[in-house]
Design a protein around this motif. Structure first.
Motif, mmCIF file in Angstrom:
data_model
loop_
_atom_site.group_PDB
_atom_site.id
_atom_site.type_symbol
_atom_site.label_atom_id
_atom_site.label_comp_id
_atom_site.label_asym_id
_atom_site.label_seq_id
_atom_site.Cartn_x
_atom_site.Cartn_y
_atom_site.Cartn_z
ATOM 1 N N MET A 87 0.866 -1.175 0.000
ATOM 2 C CA MET A 87 0.000 0.000 0.000
ATOM 3 C C MET A 87 0.907 1.231 0.000
ATOM 4 N N THR A 88 0.599 2.190 -0.869
ATOM 5 C CA THR A 88 1.467 3.353 -0.931
ATOM 6 C C THR A 88 0.751 4.588 -1.438
ATOM 7 N N ALA A 89 1.226 5.710 -0.992
ATOM 8 C CA ALA A 89 0.843 6.996 -1.561
ATOM 9 C C ALA A 89 2.054 7.539 -2.318
ATOM 10 N N GLU A 90 3.084 6.734 -2.378
ATOM 11 C CA GLU A 90 4.361 7.062 -3.017
ATOM 12 C C GLU A 90 4.194 7.129 -4.532
ATOM 13 N N SER A 91 4.799 8.105 -5.164
ATOM 14 C CA SER A 91 4.705 8.199 -6.619
ATOM 15 C C SER A 91 6.077 8.229 -7.284
#
Length: 133
Positions: A87-91
């Motif tokens: 799960m990530t909000a990393e781009s």
């Protein structure tokens, strides 16, 4: 193909609220055998004690990041085929490439809904079935 062949799922996040939301979504999707870990060290201990069919974990955790958790799980040949959804909000493309090289099964971008989670679990299932065939 059914996504329910994963007999148990471990949810790992250092946020209790996020773990609760993910568990609720998984329950809505029909999963019942769920466990959770508050950090990477706890997750590693649980993975070594019990068979999980799938691990869904956060990228940004303290004190052990999701990337380190991924690398440690993949370093153990016993878990070579364990499906791992990050799960990530990393781009950052560099970080995503790093996780791909380390063996992540797939990513899900935060925030997400049950339908998106279901699609990622199906994707992980398909990849897992191909890997063990």
């Amino acid at each position: 193909m059914t996504i329910h062949h994963f007999n148990s799922i471990l949810v790992v996040d250092d946020s209790g609220a996020v773990r609760s939301v993910v568990r609720k979504l998984l329950t809505q999707l029909g999963f019942r055998n769920l466990d959770e870990a508050s950090d990477g060290e706890v997750a590693l201990a649980k993975i070594s004690e019990r068979h999980f069919g799938l691990v869904i974990y956060d990228w940004n955790m303290e004190p052990m990041s999701g990337q380190v958790l991924l690398e440690r799980v993949r370093a153990n040949k016993q878990y070579a085929n364990l499906p791992l959804i990050m799960m990530t909000a990393e781009s950052s493309i560099d970080k995503i490439i790093q996780a791909r090289h380390a063996g992540v099964t797939c990513f899900i971008n935060k925030p997400f809904r049950a339908q998106e989670l279901q699609a990622k679990i199906l994707q992980a299932s398909t990849i897992h079935q191909s890997a063990i065939a």
